[in-house]
Motif scaffolding. Sequence first.
Motif, short mmCIF file in Angstrom:
data_model
loop_
_atom_site.label_atom_id
_atom_site.label_comp_id
_atom_site.label_asym_id
_atom_site.label_seq_id
_atom_site.Cartn_x
_atom_site.Cartn_y
_atom_site.Cartn_z
N SER A 148 2.78 -0.93 0.03
CA SER A 148 1.97 -1.02 -1.34
C SER A 148 1.39 -2.30 -1.56
N GLY A 191 0.39 -2.07 -5.41
CA GLY A 191 1.43 -1.10 -5.94
C GLY A 191 2.76 -2.20 -6.32
N LYS A 206 -0.15 1.75 -11.28
CA LYS A 206 0.14 3.06 -10.64
C LYS A 206 -1.17 3.53 -10.21
#
Lengths: 358, 358, 358, 358
Positions: free
Chosen positions: D206, D309, D328
């Motif tokens: 992420s 993320g 998000k």
Amino acid sequence: MKYFGNTIEYEIFGGSHESEIGVIAKGLPAGEKIDPEKLQSFLKRRAPGQNSWSTPRKEADIPIFESGLKDGVLTGETLRAVIKNTNIKSSDYKNILDVPRPGHADFTAYVKYGDSVNMAGGGPFSGRMTAPLCVLGGICLQILEKRGIYIGAHITRIGSVEGERFDPVNLSAEKLLAAGKEEFPAENPAAREKMQTEIEKYRQMSDSIGGIAECGIIGFPAGIGGPMNEGLESAISQIVFAIPAVKGIEFGAGFDVSCMAGSVNNDPFIIENGVIKTETNNHGGILGGISSGMPIIFRAAFKPTPSIGLPQKSVSLSRKEPETLVIKGRHDPCIVPRAIPILEAAAAIALLDVLQAQ
Amino acid sequence: MKYFGNTIEYEIFGGSHESEIGVIAKGLPAGEKIDPEKLQSFLKRRAPGQNSWSTPRKEADIPIFESGLKDGVLTGETLRAVIKNTNIKSSDYKNILDVPRPGHADFTAYVKYGDSVNMAGGGPFSGRMTAPLCVLGGICLQILEKRGIYIGAHITRIGSVEGERFDPVNLSAEKLLAAGKEEFPAENPAAREKMQTEIEKYRQMSDSIGGIAECGIIGFPAGIGGPMNEGLESAISQIVFAIPAVKGIEFGAGFDVSCMAGSVNNDPFIIENGVIKTETNNHGGILGGISSGMPIIFRAAFKPTPSIGLPQKSVSLSRKEPETLVIKGRHDPCIVPRAIPILEAAAAIALLDVLQAQ
Amino acid sequence: MKYFGNTIEYEIFGGSHESEIGVIAKGLPAGEKIDPEKLQSFLKRRAPGQNSWSTPRKEADIPIFESGLKDGVLTGETLRAVIKNTNIKSSDYKNILDVPRPGHADFTAYVKYGDSVNMAGGGPFSGRMTAPLCVLGGICLQILEKRGIYIGAHITRIGSVEGERFDPVNLSAEKLLAAGKEEFPAENPAAREKMQTEIEKYRQMSDSIGGIAECGIIGFPAGIGGPMNEGLESAISQIVFAIPAVKGIEFGAGFDVSCMAGSVNNDPFIIENGVIKTETNNHGGILGGISSGMPIIFRAAFKPTPSIGLPQKSVSLSRKEPETLVIKGRHDPCIVPRAIPILEAAAAIALLDVLQAQ
Amino acid sequence: MKYFGNTIEYEIFGGSHESEIGVIAKGLPAGEKIDPEKLQSFLKRRAPGQNSWSTPRKEADIPIFESGLKDGVLTGETLRAVIKNTNIKSSDYKNILDVPRPGHADFTAYVKYGDSVNMAGGGPFSGRMTAPLCVLGGICLQILEKRGIYIGAHITRIGSVEGERFDPVNLSAEKLLAAGKEEFPAENPAAREKMQTEIEKYRQMSDSIGGIAECGIIGFPAGIGGPMNEGLESAISQIVFAIPAVKGIEFGAGFDVSCMAGSVNNDPFIIENGVIKTETNNHGGILGGISSGMPIIFRAAFKPTPSIGLPQKSVSLSRKEPETLVIKGRHDPCIVPRAIPILEAAAAIALLDVLQAQ
């Protein structure tokens, strides 16, 4: 003082109070030959001190090309031409800062720049600043001529004396350039005499007089320019209003269109030898901002020289009270004769600029 | 169509044949409040379809602000305003490309762009392109008003009917804005009637007529502008000539300076309540390219609408032979009434631009 | 050579082969006091002939302000500063036009301008053209300092000797300006010695060496700049690449971002005494083209002086055959020490320009 | 966002939160044929949603040419291309204005524009703004190719994975354009795999990763550009820094010149088949701001995508206290693959601009 065109940029620098004035220009075509004698005789048309209608101050106005022009050829480098100020007499203008001359920039320059501005000889507002403009314009004129484009101007009015205008439909290079060959730039001998008499009249009264000059361009190709801010009128007027003393400009029929019907003003399209032209030329060679191929015609109104010998009402800036001003020295009783080559120069710069953009 | 000022840049985009027209502008002050209703009523002054002297085509001219104006406040981002073209009828102009309308840009656009140009409704040369100019100008007007600067224009001539000019020395905001409040923008009721009668006369003949509009500015501070190409006349004329149909512009006494003596034209300096002014205002509020603090005054000449119902001589571009053209549909018999807010818009843009540069 | 910013325009003119070089600039704030001695000592940092790492040619580099600066105050007029070329020796460079110096503009200038170009002393490509840039930049630096904005540069690398970089988070004016006070512009005495030794090594080999300089700016307000072409990086890099010998520029973490994870490179926002800052400063004070309020940091790579004493492979342009070139005379073995004030000048011009646009 | 070149001007308008984005451009050559399919496949190289290293948001990026391009031919009119935003979800970015994303322009835009700025989707700072840049650049690329000028870029570094650079001396069109034909723009299959693995590694965490892209240009004639601000580096870097995420640029040997001796860095002149070249190409095809005829080579450093993320430290602007931010949605874990055509577009615009000025 910068002009920022499509392909040409220039900057007039200096002022009558500095050691030199000049022009820096970019965007001229490299490799182009420039005839120095032709340029010098063009500049001579603007130079003062030659006759009764201009100030006797003798200024040589010989440009030194520091870069961009070498052995009579444009090198493609930035052009920088300098004219030395040989005749700086700050003392001549000593009391002007306190008592602004009516019709001059003395007062507005004072408001803008404060006490620090040096207005000796007019500073950056001096009519002399048009000499570098003519250096650049004279070069552009030669370049345009090689492409078959001729630019000529003449006087159409001095005070109450109205002269003939160019024929906007059939205009030969000979006719266009005729006035420029005369010491007094009007082609008709009778009009010349009347105009000179008119100027002399005001000179003897220690007064001055205004006038109108007309500029014509032939050989300029159709299809150059563009809509709205890209139009030829915007390009030309921007430079013409940079000439001190200009208070108005009009193209083609100009202000007369205000009392014309559409059926009169609209120039009918015709075909001559396979070429599409207009029968009349009220549009002055420009439709929708774009050249039509017809002669481009515009006129500029010049105000009378503000420096006059007569006593004038003014004020003392320091004492904030009325003051009568008497300007000493001799000045041009009429600026228009010397403005003719300046107008040609302005048109040449604007038109070479847009032409190159094509 | 780009204007590239000192602090403001703008670009008018689109054309009558595209899905939308609009303006992109930078350099407007962030945080400034703009009254949307005031803007819309300003735009309404230019919009057509309202009366007998304008074309019945109804165009809403409601700008959508895609960026730069949010909740009635300028955000400092690039301003982008779009006006949708709801009424695109390319077919209306089908035969025009082959037979150019006299007085229009049809022919010159054809030479410049070739067959590919889309001149439906005038394309980028359409008078409709002045709507986005008014969006930007209307915003500038509101900003200037908050700084105590008022701009107003009115008609001073329609054909042979001459109206009163502004008093260039004592000019109140009330007087300046009076004409703009009338449906027909001339402040004097008698002149209004005569001018409308003059227009009606030409309308009934399926012809059109030209005119002159004058613009005045008060409250503009002294000391703004600069010598030569930095002058206010260059800035203003550059935008005013971007208005289709303008063929001339003059400042202050304008072309009349040509027959004035210096002793008459020079505006004497006086002191009133400690403030230095000029007794007369032949200089139109600008001396040496710099504002003097006196009202700024200029006039623009508008040609008669080229689209007239009368048969006109033209040529077929494809067949290269003469052709008689009859333009169908209704057009403004006189463009000047609707041009009044456009002139105010043009002045507002130019003056806010130079003002901010200070 | 023109720079056309938001509010400042300038033009560097002349060349080493002309009678003078200088700068014309517009858009500087009127009324601002400029300390002439401070300016002169700033210019002295760039001037040659002072020590072993610079050419012994002595150039005074004393600007004469023809306009725009009077009695130590900016007047608001166009600034024009001239530096006379006292030491024009065209003969020094006689054979260069035929045998271009590797790494110099001799060859490319020949292709562009042809035989007519005058490359004596480097012509318009001469490093000496940075003197007028420093005149303008030195003035901007003083203006910015009065607004609490400090700009300082230093050497971070000479050949294989790497020096310390500025702390990009906690950077005081004292630290920032420390290097500029040293004859050799590196703040750490040990690094200074090593770097000078490195330069001396190449000088003794008749060779030269490159390096990196870093520039820091503190006190610059947040919120200045804009997206895409309006970004601060575009503004700064445009001027920095105008400095001869610069081959690269990087902001903040610069090229190192290429091997950074987002979680490392992203500078976390924190609050310190109610002010929002970033904990680290990989973004170099610029996010989305807009200043963040953190120190602005950039670095520029300077190539080794191309004029070296060692024999070099070149060609004869006229004979189109290989030729070995030996350049006589002494030249800077490393340009970086003298480039430090130039970098500060470039940053000052770019940042004052965008700051004024707000 | 305006770029103001020698012959080309353009303006990128709109934003991710507006109904459309697009480009307005002037100065493109009239009559030039543009292959629409070739343009579309060029744009597809930048478009997202195609693979694991780019965001799955599907944007068609199909430009509608409102003017300037008709039936696949440039008309000479102003080019206006519009891309509709089909997928505007302001709600996606609801809390961002209060909690600025580290590494993004959220905070600086807030300081500059205040509450009124609409940063939904990045607003005018969105990477999506490079789509219109590619529309203009894709057109310029086609024009240049017809003149024998080829521009190609590729990835030379992703995180810790370094790929091969172009051979700066012998560079064929085939080699130059090879990477652009791959889905992942690196020409060497082994390097491709390693780089993709590197990106995948960060995606799974992420997180995101930065990189370096290199751009090469062959066939560009010698003698284009000029000294100082007229130099090619200034022109190119001005546009390249307008690409969001670029933190550094270098030409030729770039930052490596810092540790090079003059005798190494200076590229010897040689003659090959009567043509003067350089034996090496550390100068990157540019000497004194002017093209040498050798391949032009530059590299740009791209920072890792700031949208990751992982939880990040930020602050609440309203509450002025620390806040942990979790972004998000899916974002490109590495921007460099999609930036390759953008770099080509930027180079094409800058080089066509200066080429036309000749």
